[in-house]
Design an enzyme around this catalytic site. Structure first.
Site, PDB file in Angstrom:
ATOM      1  N   GLY A  14      -7.672  10.432  -5.862  1.00 55.30           N
ATOM      2  CA  GLY A  14      -7.206  10.717  -5.444  1.00 55.30           C
ATOM      3  C   GLY A  14      -6.473   9.414  -5.959  1.00 55.30           C
ATOM      4  O   GLY A  14      -6.793   8.669  -7.220  1.00 55.30           O
ATOM      5  N   VAL A  16      -6.404   6.061  -6.079  1.00 57.66           N
ATOM      6  CA  VAL A  16      -7.417   4.162  -5.691  1.00 57.66           C
ATOM      7  C   VAL A  16      -8.334   5.060  -6.796  1.00 57.66           C
ATOM      8  O   VAL A  16      -8.692   4.094  -8.559  1.00 57.66           O
ATOM      9  CB  VAL A  16      -7.312   3.387  -5.059  1.00 57.66           C
ATOM     10  N   ARG A  41     -12.863  19.483  -0.422  1.00 66.98           N
ATOM     11  CA  ARG A  41     -11.806  20.256  -0.809  1.00 66.98           C
ATOM     12  C   ARG A  41     -11.609  20.239  -2.390  1.00 66.98           C
ATOM     13  O   ARG A  41     -11.262  21.020  -2.861  1.00 66.98           O
ATOM     14  CB  ARG A  41     -10.176  19.952   0.079  1.00 66.98           C
ATOM     15  N   ARG A 101     -12.655  -5.551   6.155  1.00 64.48           N
ATOM     16  CA  ARG A 101     -12.396  -7.182   6.078  1.00 64.48           C
ATOM     17  C   ARG A 101     -12.623  -8.687   7.356  1.00 64.48           C
ATOM     18  O   ARG A 101     -12.484  -9.383   6.130  1.00 64.48           O
ATOM     19  CB  ARG A 101     -10.709  -7.267   4.992  1.00 64.48           C
ATOM     20  N   CYS A 132      -3.869  -5.242  -1.155  1.00 66.26           N
ATOM     21  CA  CYS A 132      -3.075  -5.449  -2.654  1.00 66.26           C
ATOM     22  C   CYS A 132      -2.125  -6.732  -1.858  1.00 66.26           C
ATOM     23  O   CYS A 132      -2.041  -7.452  -3.403  1.00 66.26           O
ATOM     24  CB  CYS A 132      -2.448  -3.925  -2.535  1.00 66.26           C
ATOM     25  N   SER A 162       3.686   3.941  -3.727  1.00 63.46           N
ATOM     26  CA  SER A 162       1.662   4.112  -4.524  1.00 63.46           C
ATOM     27  C   SER A 162       0.766   3.663  -3.650  1.00 63.46           C
ATOM     28  O   SER A 162      -0.471   4.138  -3.277  1.00 63.46           O
ATOM     29  CB  SER A 162       1.257   4.032  -6.201  1.00 63.46           C
ATOM     30  N   ARG A 238       9.199  -1.360   2.974  1.00 69.24           N
ATOM     31  CA  ARG A 238       8.180  -0.531   1.983  1.00 69.24           C
ATOM     32  C   ARG A 238       9.917  -0.546   0.885  1.00 69.24           C
ATOM     33  O   ARG A 238      10.780  -0.134   1.708  1.00 69.24           O
ATOM     34  CB  ARG A 238       8.364   1.059   3.130  1.00 69.24           C
ATOM     35  N   HIS A 245       4.451  -4.183  -6.528  1.00 62.72           N
ATOM     36  CA  HIS A 245       4.576  -4.538  -5.804  1.00 62.72           C
ATOM     37  C   HIS A 245       5.598  -6.217  -6.141  1.00 62.72           C
ATOM     38  O   HIS A 245       4.975  -6.620  -6.612  1.00 62.72           O
ATOM     39  CB  HIS A 245       3.451  -4.896  -4.746  1.00 62.72           C
TER      40      HIS A 245
END
Ligand code: A2P
Length: 340
Positions: A14, A16, A41, A101, A132, A162, A238, A245
């Site tokens: 992926g 990240v 996969r 978290r 992020c 992203s 977004r 960002h």
């Protein structure tokens, strides 16, 4: 002989996960064996790491007792299921998802801001990587909070696609191409078209009308700065930007601090670069500065026009790097430096 660590990257195929791999290479993290894990996969797919071809293995069958550190970059439900399995077999999990978290016994760490909180990592063997948007905001705000105290944060984010992984990048690219070729757009990832649009909606809506992304900024700021009295008032948006960002941040401070003092303070802050010259039209932007960089850029530093103790800032950073993969690798560096 120098000490090395056997590590795993979960979600190695992926966005990240791939960034974690490139940052591990760049920073020369002391790795013995690396295991690349993903879903069924991807089994057998080859990924280049430090000049060698490594095969992707199935997370489901993996024995984490072979590893000391694992970065989880495959989303909340995968972390929920597999992070405790890894942690129970003695591997220290650095989790990029939001799943753990808010757990009191899971440290939530930004190495430049609250490095000491990592001390409790062994309670669960899980360390959480913050959101992020929270990471870049707090890199800019923590030095000001330490200097004069922050009472309130009003923040509006402008978040790149992203943040939704490869699917987000593909959605923006495909929709843009379709529209420029006068074709209908297909909407798959977001609730509406994202190309040439701006959506005030990231993650799911909560009962209080805020989105979960917005509430993450509230909860995580309180936990990282260890101060629940700070009012955090976020709107997360977004935007059709691929990487990095941006955030417009307004803070009310307990004591007076001038814009010049903030500039000087942040110029000396670890991981932060100030680009702020209105006279020469210099300021940071997502594409020019943020994308691909490891820094958090701060621009447009201004005092509140009402003459209150208030400061405005513009904060830009690559959400996939400092906002995710880099911070997660830095957590591991801190861990091995101090505790392993
Ligand atoms: P895969 O490529 O095999 O689907 P991104 O955020 O860019 O979409 O990447 C998500 C990452 O998480 C990918 O590496 C993906 O692997 C991995 N992933 C998603 N679901 C699972 C799962 N159930 N088990 C293991 N890995 C998963």
């Amino acid at each position: 002989m120098s000490i090395t660590y056997d590590v795993a990257v979960v979600g190695a195929t992926g966005l990240v996960g791939e960034t974690v791999l490139s940052i591990l290479e760049q920073r020369n993290f002391p790795i013995g064996t690396i295991y690349l894990l993903a879903s069924e996969r991807s089994v057998g797919k080859k990924i280049q790491f430090q000049g060698k071809s490594v095969s992707v293995e199935n997370l489901q069958d993996f024995d984490f007792s072979q590893t000391q550190i694992a970065w989880f970059c495959a989303g909340g439900s995968t972390s929920e299921k597999y992070a405790p399995i890894a942690a129970d077999s003695g591997c220290i999990v650095i989790d990029n998802s939001s799943f753990f978290r808010n757990d009191f016994d899971v440290p939530l760490v930004i190495p430049e801001v609250n490095p000491d909180s990592i001390i409790n990592y062994s309670a669960r063997n899980i360390i959480a990587n913050p959101n992020c948007s929270t990471i870049q905001m707090l890199l800019a705000l923590a030095p000001i909070h330490r200097e004069v105290g922050i009472e309130r944060i009003n923040v509006c984010t402008y978040q790149a696609v992203s943040g939704s992984g490869k699917a987000g990048l593909e959605e923006l690219a495909k929709q843009t191409t379709s529209l420029l070729n006068a074709r209908e757009v297909e909407v798959n990832v977001y609730s509406q078209q994202i190309a040439f649009n701006v959506l005030p909606h990231i993650d799911v809506f909560q009962d209080n009308g805020y989105t979960r992304e917005e509430m993450k900024m509230v909860w995580e700021t309180h936990k990282i700065l260890e101060d629940e009295s700070i009012v955090v008032n976020p709107t997360c948006v977004r935007v059709p930007v691929f990487h990095a960002h941006s955030e417009a941040v307004h803070i009310d401070t307990a004591g007076y601090i001038s814009a010049d003092e903030v500039r000087t303070l942040l110029a000396g802050a670890e991981g932060v670069e100030v680009i702020d010259s209105p006279q020469t039209q210099e300021y940071a932007s997502a594409v020019v500065n943020g994308s691909g960089s490891d820094k958090v850029f701060v621009s447009r530093i201004r005092e509140d026009l009402a003459g209150n103790n208030g400061i405005n800032l513009w904060v830009v950073s690559d959400n996939g790097r400092k906002g995710a993969a880099l911070n997660a690798v830095q957590i591991a560096e801190l861990l091995i430096e101090k505790y392993l």
